[in-house]
Design a protein around this motif. Structure first.
Motif, mmCIF file in Angstrom:
data_model
loop_
_atom_site.group_PDB
_atom_site.id
_atom_site.type_symbol
_atom_site.label_atom_id
_atom_site.label_comp_id
_atom_site.label_asym_id
_atom_site.label_seq_id
_atom_site.Cartn_x
_atom_site.Cartn_y
_atom_site.Cartn_z
ATOM 1 N N THR A 152 0.842 -1.195 0.000
ATOM 2 C CA THR A 152 0.000 0.000 0.000
ATOM 3 C C THR A 152 0.878 1.245 0.000
ATOM 4 N N PHE A 153 0.370 2.335 -0.594
ATOM 5 C CA PHE A 153 1.006 3.647 -0.502
ATOM 6 C C PHE A 153 0.490 4.377 0.731
ATOM 7 N N ASP A 154 1.315 5.297 1.251
ATOM 8 C CA ASP A 154 0.822 6.195 2.297
ATOM 9 C C ASP A 154 0.060 7.334 1.611
ATOM 10 N N PRO A 155 -0.729 8.136 2.364
ATOM 11 C CA PRO A 155 -1.569 9.175 1.754
ATOM 12 C C PRO A 155 -0.801 10.236 0.980
ATOM 13 N N SER A 156 0.470 10.441 1.305
ATOM 14 C CA SER A 156 1.255 11.450 0.607
ATOM 15 C C SER A 156 1.848 10.931 -0.695
ATOM 16 N N GLY A 157 1.887 9.610 -0.849
ATOM 17 C CA GLY A 157 2.528 9.008 -2.011
ATOM 18 C C GLY A 157 4.037 8.987 -1.916
ATOM 19 N N ALA A 158 4.591 9.475 -0.813
ATOM 20 C CA ALA A 158 6.048 9.558 -0.660
ATOM 21 C C ALA A 158 6.667 8.207 -0.345
ATOM 22 N N ILE A 159 5.925 7.352 0.346
ATOM 23 C CA ILE A 159 6.443 6.032 0.695
ATOM 24 C C ILE A 159 5.396 4.972 0.398
ATOM 25 N N PHE A 160 5.840 3.737 0.272
ATOM 26 C CA PHE A 160 4.907 2.623 0.209
ATOM 27 C C PHE A 160 5.397 1.538 1.151
ATOM 28 N N ASP B 30 -4.637 10.648 8.082
ATOM 29 C CA ASP B 30 -3.852 11.663 8.784
ATOM 30 C C ASP B 30 -2.382 11.259 8.921
ATOM 31 N N GLY B 31 -2.041 10.071 8.416
ATOM 32 C CA GLY B 31 -0.653 9.615 8.441
ATOM 33 C C GLY B 31 -0.147 9.161 9.791
ATOM 34 N N CYS C 191 -10.684 -1.402 7.284
ATOM 35 C CA CYS C 191 -10.202 -0.134 6.735
ATOM 36 C C CYS C 191 -10.507 1.007 7.703
ATOM 37 N N PHE C 192 -9.766 2.101 7.535
ATOM 38 C CA PHE C 192 -10.031 3.324 8.286
ATOM 39 C C PHE C 192 -11.187 4.088 7.649
ATOM 40 N N SER C 193 -11.918 4.839 8.469
ATOM 41 C CA SER C 193 -12.822 5.848 7.928
ATOM 42 C C SER C 193 -11.967 7.006 7.407
ATOM 43 N N PRO C 194 -12.505 7.833 6.513
ATOM 44 C CA PRO C 194 -11.691 8.898 5.902
ATOM 45 C C PRO C 194 -11.117 9.901 6.898
ATOM 46 N N ASP C 195 -11.789 10.076 8.048
ATOM 47 C CA ASP C 195 -11.302 11.025 9.048
ATOM 48 C C ASP C 195 -10.333 10.381 10.036
#
Length: 326
Positions: free
Chosen positions: A161-169, A216-217, A256-260
């Motif tokens: 999976t990617f993290d929300p920033s796309g900087a790492i997976f 939120d990372g 899965c997480f909720s979006p918040d």
């Protein structure tokens, strides 16, 4: 559907907004488009269904009878998606145009069944894992893999999976030694993938079947083949909590997480239900019932107060405004 804050009152008011019975066999993956206007599903009957979220209608039905479909994922274009093949010996990632039902390209490189696909949230890179114990890094416009990470010591295919920033997976895979299962979570810099993992965490627990970063990372969620969901600190991998108050005897239920990032949602075999856990208090705060079989696939819209879940049926869950306590 307008954006709404997901308070506990809102979660507890959620009810079935729509039921779709379009698949002849179980749904095996779900994905929202970037703008959350569309939802796509793949199923074990070799079908791909695309739904208009605002209208609550099915817009398209596609088939891939020869190869089957799973691990479906929208690209950053609403008329194109990725999926992996489920049958045959080619083990392809298909780049598919839903506009004209055309395969744009078949990505070849894996030697066994593909276990996961994830698209970078920021660009046209994507990653895939397989039972061949390779993670491959791709770019939509490149016909060959950009990079690869070998994890031959694994006892299963692994997930990514990617993290929300796309900087790492992240890559996770189990290693079983003398009946003890240890899962290794590796973090890789997306811009320096040739250097391999910059951090590796070791987690002793049943085989991890999927991972997701919170929006939120702050956290990493890891769900296993048994009644166990781990909440990990996304910075150092420390266990924050282990959720066990649900049933997953067949090892097929995802979470899965909720979006918040406030709630963890998972299926529950006990009542063919969906349960919600509060990330801060660790308490089970709600349960939804309405599926005829256990819902194994879940996806939240980032733009609406909408949860989607799939067994063979696809359900849309939305808040009932009349039941929200003031």
């Amino acid at each position: 559907m307008e954006p709404i804050e997901l308070t506990q009152n809102v979660i507890q008011s959620m009810d079935i907004g729509k039921v779709f019975k379009d698949s002849q066999r179980d749904i095996n993956s779900i994905s929202f488009s970037d703008d959350c206007s569309l939802l796509i599903t793949s199923a074990d009957d070799d079908s791909v269904n695309i739904y208009n979220v605002q209208r609550g209608t099915r817009d398209k039905l596609l088939y891939n009878k020869e190869y089957g479909v799973e691990n479906v994922h929208f690209t950053h274009h609403n008329n194109a998606f990725l999926c992996s093949t489920k049958k045959g010996n080619e083990h392809l990632v298909k780049y598919w145009s839903s506009y004209d039902n055309r395969i744009i390209h078949n990505f070849r490189g894996h030697g066994d069944d593909i276990t996961s696909i994830d698209m970078s949230p920021k660009n046209d890179m994507f990653i895939s894992t397989s039972k061949d114990k390779l993670l491959l890094l791709w770019e939509l416009r490149s016909r060959r893999a950009l990079g690869r990470l070998d994890y031959k010591e694994a006892s299963a295919g692994g997930m990514c999976t990617f993290d929300p920033s796309g900087a790492i997976f992240a890559l996770v895979y189990p290693v079983v030694t003398q009946n003890v299962t240890k899962n290794y979570i590796k973090l890789i810099d997306a811009n320096n993938y040739a250097d391999g993992a910059f951090s590796t965490w070791e987690v002793e627990c049943p085989e991890i079947k999927g991972i997701q970063f919170s929006e939120d990372g702050q956290y990493l969620l890891a769900y296993t083949v048994e009644n166990m969901i781990l909440l990990l600190d996304a910075l150092d991998g420390q266990k924050k909590h282990i959720f066990k108050d649900f049933q997953n005897e067949n090892g097929k239920v995802m979470a899965c997480f909720s979006p918040d990032s406030k709630y963890i949602t998972t299926g529950d075999e006990k009542n063919n239900s969906i349960v919600f856990f509060d990330v801060n208090t660790y308490e089970k705060v709600h349960e939804l019932r309405g599926h005829p079989k256990t819902p194994t696939c879940l996806a939240w819209s980032r733009e609406h107060a909408l949860l989607t879940s799939g067994c063979q049926n696809l359900l849309f869950w939305v808040p009932d405004q009349s039941r929200i306590r003031q």
